[in-house]
Design a protein around this motif. Structure first.
Motif, mmCIF file in Angstrom:
data_model
loop_
_atom_site.group_PDB
_atom_site.id
_atom_site.type_symbol
_atom_site.label_atom_id
_atom_site.label_comp_id
_atom_site.label_asym_id
_atom_site.label_seq_id
_atom_site.Cartn_x
_atom_site.Cartn_y
_atom_site.Cartn_z
ATOM 1 N N PHE A 1 0.958 -1.252 -0.040
ATOM 2 C CA PHE A 1 -0.046 0.195 0.139
ATOM 3 C C PHE A 1 0.805 1.221 -0.179
ATOM 4 O O PHE A 1 0.513 2.209 -0.778
ATOM 5 C CB PHE A 1 -0.946 0.021 1.169
ATOM 6 C CG PHE A 1 -1.571 1.449 1.543
ATOM 7 C CD1 PHE A 1 -1.056 1.903 2.486
ATOM 8 C CD2 PHE A 1 -2.575 1.779 0.814
ATOM 9 C CE1 PHE A 1 -1.817 3.341 2.726
ATOM 10 C CE2 PHE A 1 -3.178 2.992 0.715
ATOM 11 C CZ PHE A 1 -2.737 3.795 1.930
ATOM 12 N N ARG B 1 -7.301 4.161 5.089
ATOM 13 C CA ARG B 1 -6.730 3.082 5.165
ATOM 14 C C ARG B 1 -6.643 2.388 6.509
ATOM 15 O O ARG B 1 -6.786 1.228 6.968
ATOM 16 C CB ARG B 1 -5.412 2.925 4.349
ATOM 17 C CG ARG B 1 -4.589 1.470 4.356
ATOM 18 C CD ARG B 1 -5.394 0.759 3.429
ATOM 19 N NE ARG B 1 -4.607 -0.525 3.330
ATOM 20 C CZ ARG B 1 -4.864 -1.727 2.411
ATOM 21 N NH1 ARG B 1 -6.259 -1.325 1.646
ATOM 22 N NH2 ARG B 1 -4.286 -2.811 2.483
ATOM 23 N N HIS C 1 -9.820 1.570 7.815
ATOM 24 C CA HIS C 1 -10.464 0.368 6.934
ATOM 25 C C HIS C 1 -10.116 -0.865 7.922
ATOM 26 O O HIS C 1 -10.519 -1.796 8.197
ATOM 27 C CB HIS C 1 -10.333 0.511 5.815
ATOM 28 C CG HIS C 1 -10.867 -0.929 4.908
ATOM 29 N ND1 HIS C 1 -12.078 -1.251 4.858
ATOM 30 C CD2 HIS C 1 -10.032 -2.018 4.605
ATOM 31 C CE1 HIS C 1 -12.097 -2.489 4.181
ATOM 32 N NE2 HIS C 1 -10.715 -2.823 3.966
ATOM 33 N N ARG C 2 -8.603 -0.793 8.259
ATOM 34 C CA ARG C 2 -7.857 -1.801 8.946
ATOM 35 C C ARG C 2 -8.483 -2.135 10.316
ATOM 36 O O ARG C 2 -8.661 -3.154 10.821
ATOM 37 C CB ARG C 2 -6.413 -1.680 8.672
ATOM 38 C CG ARG C 2 -5.836 -2.149 7.219
ATOM 39 C CD ARG C 2 -4.245 -1.981 7.303
ATOM 40 N NE ARG C 2 -3.770 -2.430 6.131
ATOM 41 C CZ ARG C 2 -3.350 -3.835 5.967
ATOM 42 N NH1 ARG C 2 -3.576 -4.657 6.953
ATOM 43 N NH2 ARG C 2 -2.728 -3.836 4.830
#
Length: 281
Positions: free
Chosen positions: A4, A272, A275-276
């Motif tokens: 990422f 990100r 979301h994780r």
């Protein structure tokens, strides 16, 4: 996660290249298309035709061309306004007649303003050459590098000259600067002898005139020498930078672009991370 960050960094680099490059070129934009057409008669009389065309989208004001050649300077008539797309042609027949066979330099320095009442003067240099009877290639080469003293209006030009021939040359130098710059230790001409295969280094302090805008300015060194009744010439071009240009074409657009890209990167990282985190629960 590493993939990422690699993808995000790659995307960030692409955005920087796409947005920052054209913006960074604003202050160095050449508004004028400059061409010269020199002709020489059999008895050495020189005529130089200068063509100027405004390639920008705004009028240019107080356009003042000057010719530098053969250790002399000639002022051309002032053009009060040059509209977008407009072209003018000027003819100069005041070049000193040439007597020696060989090559001669021509430099057109054109100063102009981007606003009718602006105090900021822009300068563009155009280099050309002509020959009398036969072209001759000079064997003196070199380069110009500038070292700027931070938070000052002073820079130092580091000039290197190399004699790429086996014999010595008596060279004459003329340093051409835009009107925004001065060099008190190099006014007019300088001459010295450089032996075969030798390299000479010297420094020239250059100051920006108080009140003039920052930005990148062109500098130009004419090199000429005579040998066996023949004339040789070369020219060395460089530039000196005096910090961001806060004048009519400000540095702010670049800062805004980088700020926008930085906020995009931070937003992507935060999304990100969230979301994780949700997936972890």
């Amino acid at each position: 996660m590493n993939a990422f960050f690699r993808n995000t960094a790659l995307g960030f680099a692409v955005w920087v290249a796409a947005f920052a490059a054209p913006v960074a070129g604003l202050s160095a934009e050449n508004r004028l298309d400059i061409t010269t057409d020199p002709t020489v008669t059999g008895d050495g009389r020189v005529t130089i035709t200068l063509h100027l065309r405004n390639t920008g989208s705004r009028p240019l004001h107080h356009v003042h061309p000057m010719f530098h050649f053969h250790h002399t300077m000639a002022h051309m008539p002032m053009i009060h306004e040059l509209k977008p797309g407009q072209e003018v042609t000027l003819v100069n027949d005041q070049h000193p007649p040439v007597r020696r066979v060989g090559s001669y330099p021509v430099v057109a320095m054109v100063n102009y303003k981007t606003g009718m009442h602006s105090d900021a003067t822009r300068t563009q240099l155009h280099t050309d050459s002509f020959h009398y009877e036969e072209p001759l290639k000079a064997l003196i080469t070199g380069d110009i590098r500038a070292r700027h003293q931070e938070n000052t209006d002073t820079s130092t030009l580091r000039i290197a000259l190399r004699n790429d021939s086996p014999s010595f040359k008596n060279v004459r130098l003329m340093l051409l600067l835009p009107p925004e710059l001065t060099a008190s230790q190099f006014s007019g001409m300088m001459g010295f002898t450089i032996h075969g295969g030798q390299e000479k280094h010297f420094e020239v302090p250059v100051k920006k005139v108080a009140g003039r805008p920052g930005g990148e300015y062109p500098v130009h060194l004419l090199v000429e020498y005579g040998e066996m009744l023949k004339h040789y010439s070369s020219d060395i071009t460089g530039s000196v930078y005096f910090g961001p240009d806060w004048g009519e074409e400000p540095f702010w657009p670049q800062m805004l672009v980088f700020l926008f890209l930085f906020l995009m990167l931070v937003t992507a990282l935060v999304r990100r991370w969230r979301h994780r985190r949700r997936n972890a629960y």
